[in-house]
Design an enzyme around this catalytic site. Structure first.
Site, short mmCIF file in Angstrom:
data_model
loop_
_atom_site.label_atom_id
_atom_site.label_comp_id
_atom_site.label_asym_id
_atom_site.label_seq_id
_atom_site.Cartn_x
_atom_site.Cartn_y
_atom_site.Cartn_z
N ASN A 101 93.28 19.84 46.18
CA ASN A 101 94.08 18.77 45.58
C ASN A 101 93.80 17.49 46.36
O ASN A 101 94.29 17.31 47.47
CB ASN A 101 95.56 19.15 45.67
CG ASN A 101 96.48 18.04 45.18
OD1 ASN A 101 96.02 17.05 44.62
ND2 ASN A 101 97.78 18.21 45.40
N LYS A 158 94.73 14.56 45.80
CA LYS A 158 95.82 13.58 45.75
C LYS A 158 95.25 12.18 45.47
O LYS A 158 94.28 12.06 44.71
CB LYS A 158 96.64 13.64 47.04
CG LYS A 158 97.13 15.08 47.33
CD LYS A 158 98.16 15.16 48.39
CE LYS A 158 98.55 16.63 48.58
NZ LYS A 158 99.63 16.81 49.52
N HIS A 186 103.81 19.56 41.02
CA HIS A 186 103.59 19.41 42.47
C HIS A 186 104.84 18.76 43.09
O HIS A 186 105.47 17.91 42.48
CB HIS A 186 102.35 18.55 42.73
CG HIS A 186 101.97 18.54 44.18
ND1 HIS A 186 102.57 17.72 45.09
CD2 HIS A 186 101.08 19.30 44.87
CE1 HIS A 186 102.05 17.96 46.30
NE2 HIS A 186 101.15 18.92 46.19
N GLU A 193 105.20 16.50 45.18
CA GLU A 193 105.18 15.03 45.23
C GLU A 193 105.56 14.44 43.87
O GLU A 193 106.20 13.39 43.80
CB GLU A 193 103.80 14.54 45.71
CG GLU A 193 103.66 14.78 47.21
CD GLU A 193 102.26 15.07 47.70
OE1 GLU A 193 101.29 14.78 46.99
OE2 GLU A 193 102.14 15.62 48.82
N GLU A 202 104.40 26.29 47.29
CA GLU A 202 104.18 25.25 48.29
C GLU A 202 105.53 24.80 48.85
O GLU A 202 106.19 23.93 48.26
CB GLU A 202 103.48 24.05 47.65
CG GLU A 202 102.13 24.34 47.09
CD GLU A 202 101.27 23.09 47.05
OE1 GLU A 202 100.23 23.07 47.71
OE2 GLU A 202 101.66 22.11 46.38
N GLY A 233 101.59 18.61 54.07
CA GLY A 233 101.19 17.42 54.80
C GLY A 233 101.83 17.29 56.17
O GLY A 233 101.75 16.23 56.80
N SER A 279 99.62 22.65 54.31
CA SER A 279 98.94 22.62 55.62
C SER A 279 97.98 23.78 55.83
O SER A 279 97.84 24.28 56.94
CB SER A 279 99.96 22.53 56.76
OG SER A 279 100.70 21.32 56.66
P1 PGA Z 1 98.39 19.76 52.46
O1 PGA Z 1 98.78 19.55 50.92
O2 PGA Z 1 97.35 20.86 52.52
O3 PGA Z 1 97.86 18.44 52.91
O4 PGA Z 1 99.64 20.15 53.16
C1 PGA Z 1 98.90 20.66 50.06
C2 PGA Z 1 99.37 20.21 48.70
O5 PGA Z 1 100.17 19.28 48.61
O6 PGA Z 1 98.95 20.76 47.67
#
Ligand code: PGA
Length: 250
Positions: free
Chosen positions: A9, A11, A95, A97, A167, A173, A212
């Protein structure tokens, strides 16, 4: 369908030329393995360029979001058929976010799931609890609610096209991934909820972990029989770490 599924992803990262470079680097490093499926989810504006580079490769294209409507006066939105036209096979829906920064409700997410299925786009449906919900001991009830509302009305025969990504919001993140035990407990609960609520054989549903994931912690996570792969954020922006995670999952 390979049992292992690794999705990058991206982003809101990478201009078109940067996206082309990243894909070329991934393709140069990646040795396809029949037990692993790989997909990348670049920003909308990069999809066309990335799609061209992925033609005749085993890597699938995913979008990061989709509008639930087919077409019309929806400024700033992208429809499922537009994504299909660009060569997307998958779309990330729900997601955290999108849920927490852009106000997407379980109801909106459910509409997007149905729109994607209607257009033969395979949803990668994200669910996950916030830190305060985990600390209050509510992780599993939050997950159950997100599953039941997000997938409401989905027909049994459509489940084989759906990937679920667990997640935990506190792991995204932050550099603090869930432990294998924490992830396994939730993955097992998701699987059992799919079987009891929808009466499907959930052993064939791919449930990814996200939050992460790195080339360093992937091995331990993939040891769990309930974890079928990963939705990778930060570590997918580097071709070496993304390909390494795919190799480790095999
Ligand atoms: P990250 O993001 O690996 O940077 O924690 C994962 C995600 O949001 O899908």
């Amino acid at each position: 369908m390979p049992n292992r599924f690794i999705v990058g992803n991206w982003k809101m990262h990478k201009t078109i030329s940067q996206a082309e470079t990243l894909i070329q680097d991934i393709l140069a490093l990646y040795q396809p393995n029949p037990s692993v499926e790989l997909a990348v989810a670049p920003p909308f504006v990069d999809l066309q360029a990335v799609s061209k580079l992925l033609t005749s490769t085993p890597i699938h294209l995913a979008a990061q979001n989709v509008c639930a409507k087919d077409e019309g006066a929806f400024t700033g939105e992208i429809s499922p058929s537009m994504l299909k036209d660009l060569g997307c096979h998958y779309v990330i829906i729900g997601h955290s976010e999108r849920r927490h920064l852009f106000g997407e409700s379980n109801h909106m997410i459910n509409e997007k799931i149905h729109a994607a299925l209607h257009h033969d786009l395979h949803p990668i449906f994200c669910i996950g609890e916030r830190l305060e919900e985990r600390e209050a001991g509510h992780s599993l009830s939050v997950i159950q609610h997100q599953l039941q509302t997000g997938l409401a009305g989905v027909k049994t025969q459509d489940f084989h096209t759906i990937t679920i990504a667990y997640e935990p919001v506190w792991a995204i993140g932050t550099g603090k991934a869930a432990t294998v035990e924490e992830a396994t407990e939730v993955h097992a609960a998701i699987r059992s909820s799919l079987s009891t609520h929808w009466n499907i054989d959930s052993t064939h549903i791919r449930i990814l972990y996200g939050g992460s994931v790195t080339a360093e912690n992937a091995k331990a996570l993939f040891h769990s029989p309930h974890i079928n792969g990963a939705l990778v954020g930060k570590a997918c922006l580097n071709s070496e770490s993304f390909v390494k995670i795919a190799e480790i999952s095999a």
